[in-house]
Design a protein around this motif. Structure first.
Motif, PDB file in Angstrom:
ATOM      1  N   GLN A 123       0.990  -1.032  -0.037  1.00  0.00           N
ATOM      2  CA  GLN A 123      -0.115  -0.091  -0.023  1.00  0.00           C
ATOM      3  C   GLN A 123       0.735   1.505   0.219  1.00  0.00           C
ATOM      4  O   GLN A 123       0.644   2.233  -0.740  1.00  0.00           O
ATOM      5  CB  GLN A 123      -0.954   0.098   1.304  1.00  0.00           C
ATOM      6  N   ARG A 124       1.905   1.348   0.658  1.00  0.00           N
ATOM      7  CA  ARG A 124       3.003   2.241   0.843  1.00  0.00           C
ATOM      8  C   ARG A 124       3.694   2.513  -0.571  1.00  0.00           C
ATOM      9  O   ARG A 124       3.946   3.468  -1.003  1.00  0.00           O
ATOM     10  CB  ARG A 124       3.987   2.145   1.724  1.00  0.00           C
ATOM     11  N   LEU A 126       2.153   2.177  -3.626  1.00  0.00           N
ATOM     12  CA  LEU A 126       0.967   2.312  -4.772  1.00  0.00           C
ATOM     13  C   LEU A 126       1.060   3.763  -5.075  1.00  0.00           C
ATOM     14  O   LEU A 126       1.021   4.248  -6.144  1.00  0.00           O
ATOM     15  CB  LEU A 126      -0.384   2.110  -4.303  1.00  0.00           C
ATOM     16  N   PRO A 127       1.035   4.876  -4.055  1.00  0.00           N
ATOM     17  CA  PRO A 127       1.349   6.259  -4.372  1.00  0.00           C
ATOM     18  C   PRO A 127       2.600   6.514  -5.455  1.00  0.00           C
ATOM     19  O   PRO A 127       2.495   7.304  -6.463  1.00  0.00           O
ATOM     20  CB  PRO A 127       1.729   7.041  -3.275  1.00  0.00           C
ATOM     21  N   THR A 128       3.659   5.759  -5.328  1.00  0.00           N
ATOM     22  CA  THR A 128       4.752   6.051  -6.125  1.00  0.00           C
ATOM     23  C   THR A 128       4.391   5.498  -7.375  1.00  0.00           C
ATOM     24  O   THR A 128       4.803   5.944  -8.362  1.00  0.00           O
ATOM     25  CB  THR A 128       6.014   5.389  -5.519  1.00  0.00           C
ATOM     26  N   GLU A 130       1.590   5.158  -8.739  1.00  0.00           N
ATOM     27  CA  GLU A 130       0.471   6.099  -9.533  1.00  0.00           C
ATOM     28  C   GLU A 130       1.113   7.524  -9.957  1.00  0.00           C
ATOM     29  O   GLU A 130       0.773   8.173 -10.923  1.00  0.00           O
ATOM     30  CB  GLU A 130      -0.596   6.641  -8.486  1.00  0.00           C
ATOM     31  N   GLY A 131       2.299   7.824  -9.030  1.00  0.00           N
ATOM     32  CA  GLY A 131       2.877   8.890  -9.426  1.00  0.00           C
ATOM     33  C   GLY A 131       3.614   8.762 -10.885  1.00  0.00           C
ATOM     34  O   GLY A 131       3.749   9.825 -11.612  1.00  0.00           O
ATOM     35  N   TYR A 132       4.329   7.731 -11.105  1.00  0.00           N
ATOM     36  CA  TYR A 132       4.912   7.519 -12.408  1.00  0.00           C
ATOM     37  C   TYR A 132       4.071   7.369 -13.541  1.00  0.00           C
ATOM     38  O   TYR A 132       4.011   7.777 -14.546  1.00  0.00           O
ATOM     39  CB  TYR A 132       5.895   6.269 -12.315  1.00  0.00           C
ATOM     40  N   LYS A 133       2.825   6.857 -13.108  1.00  0.00           N
ATOM     41  CA  LYS A 133       1.764   6.563 -14.120  1.00  0.00           C
ATOM     42  C   LYS A 133       1.181   7.869 -14.751  1.00  0.00           C
ATOM     43  O   LYS A 133       1.088   8.282 -15.826  1.00  0.00           O
ATOM     44  CB  LYS A 133       0.642   5.846 -13.593  1.00  0.00           C
ATOM     45  N   LYS A 134       1.295   8.804 -13.657  1.00  0.00           N
ATOM     46  CA  LYS A 134       0.601  10.181 -13.705  1.00  0.00           C
ATOM     47  C   LYS A 134       1.488  11.141 -14.844  1.00  0.00           C
ATOM     48  O   LYS A 134       1.079  11.882 -15.610  1.00  0.00           O
ATOM     49  CB  LYS A 134       0.542  11.074 -12.629  1.00  0.00           C
ATOM     50  N   GLY A 270       2.247  19.538  -4.425  1.00  0.00           N
ATOM     51  CA  GLY A 270       2.191  17.962  -4.633  1.00  0.00           C
ATOM     52  C   GLY A 270       1.884  17.532  -6.146  1.00  0.00           C
ATOM     53  O   GLY A 270       1.545  16.326  -6.324  1.00  0.00           O
ATOM     54  N   MET A 273       6.129  14.742  -8.080  1.00  0.00           N
ATOM     55  CA  MET A 273       6.567  14.061  -7.090  1.00  0.00           C
ATOM     56  C   MET A 273       7.801  14.409  -6.497  1.00  0.00           C
ATOM     57  O   MET A 273       8.780  14.775  -7.326  1.00  0.00           O
ATOM     58  CB  MET A 273       6.968  12.733  -7.486  1.00  0.00           C
TER      59      MET A 273
END
Length: 296
Positions: A123-124, A126-128, A130-134, A270, A273
């Motif tokens: 879970q920790r 996943l934000p990373t 998503e950041g690269y996907k964004k 924000g 990243m």
């Protein structure tokens, strides 16, 4: 005279694929005199009376070339990024991504060993992810790294392209290839717990025909130090910065100490990243402080 692509390089021999056959060749002596080194992926002209005794005559112009791994004319790169053992390193991932951006090679980020993470660790992460996907990168990070649907999606992207696998030693490049094409049966190694580095299980560079893609399985590395770009080129290798730089007050903004910088504002809000921006600042300092290479 024939034309083909170097499929494998090993101990001074070059296996060239042409006319649905493999020809074993050697480079002419004047290649060394002219400091020309053929690499896997090179399109070449060669002569061969049989499939065992050929000679490379000419290397055709390269569209691009990677130093680590040494492969030319690459369409895509699968950046195999370990989530654990060895631990995930955003800095190492970003080093590889800017090298690919500089060569106009499409990256595909594949997180390996996600199944070694606890549910909380995943879970920790996943934000990373998503950041690269964004940013726009293609990212694959299923909790089951060998989920058949994920493997099928990766293979669909690679088919019809010249592809290189890249990533630090022990990240699982050969393991991924074995799942994409079990018939390869590539050797894989275990991680050294003492060093947190993998043993180099791949010792040669070769292009493997994997379901319609030519994929280079290459030796891993423990670090990635290649910075051939200038400080002015560096911001152009971060797609999210390129998108926002038009809103900076100063043309040619390096996004460091300049006032009214849209990139720094996006970091503070924000939108970009912070780990990416921190790596950008570090890379800028490394490039600015490195000594000129007069041997180029």
């Amino acid at each position: 005279m024939k034309k083909g692509i170097i499929q494998q390089s090993l101990s001074g021999f070059y296996d060239v694929f042409a006319d649905d056959k493999i020809y074993r060749t050697r480079a002419r002596g004047n290649f060394r005199q002219r400091k020309i080194k053929p690499v896997v992926g090179d399109y070449v002209e060669f002569s061969a009376e049989n499939q065992q005794e050929g000679y490379l005559l000419k290397i055709l112009p390269r569209r691009n070339q990677l130093v680590r791994p040494p492969v030319a004319n690459v369409d895509m790169a699968v950046v195999v990024t370990s989530a654990k053992e060895p631990a995930f390193s955003a800095n190492l991932l970003d080093r590889q991504l800017i090298a690919l951006e500089a060569q106009k090679i499409t990256p595909l980020i594949y997180f390996s060993k996600t199944d070694l993470l606890t549910a909380e660790e995943y879970q920790r992460l996943l934000p990373t992810v998503e950041g690269y996907k964004k940013i726009g990168y293609q990212v694959y990070a299923d909790y089951d790294p060998f989920n058949p649907q994920q493997l099928a999606a990766v293979m669909k992207k690679l088919t019809g392209n010249v592809v290189t696998m890249m990533g630090q030693t022990g990240a699982g490049k050969s393991t991924l290839l074995n799942h994409l094409a079990p018939q390869l049966k590539l050797a894989t190694g275990e991680i050294s717990q003492a060093l947190q580095r993998g043993r180099h299980t791949t010792r040669k560079v070769s292009l493997l025909d994997v379901n319609g893609a030519l994929i280079a399985d290459t030796p891993g590395f423990s670090s990635y130090e290649t910075f051939d770009m200038t400080v002015n080129d560096l911001p152009l290798l971060f797609p999210e910065m390129v998108e926002l730089s038009a809103n900076c007050k100063f043309r040619g903004c390096l996004h460091l100490k300049e006032p009214q910088c849209a990139v720094k504002e996006a970091v503070n809000n924000g939108i970009i990243m912070k780990s990416r921006y921190d790596d950008y600042v570090q890379f800028h300092e490394l490039i600015a402080n490195q000594k000129p290479n007069y041997k180029k």
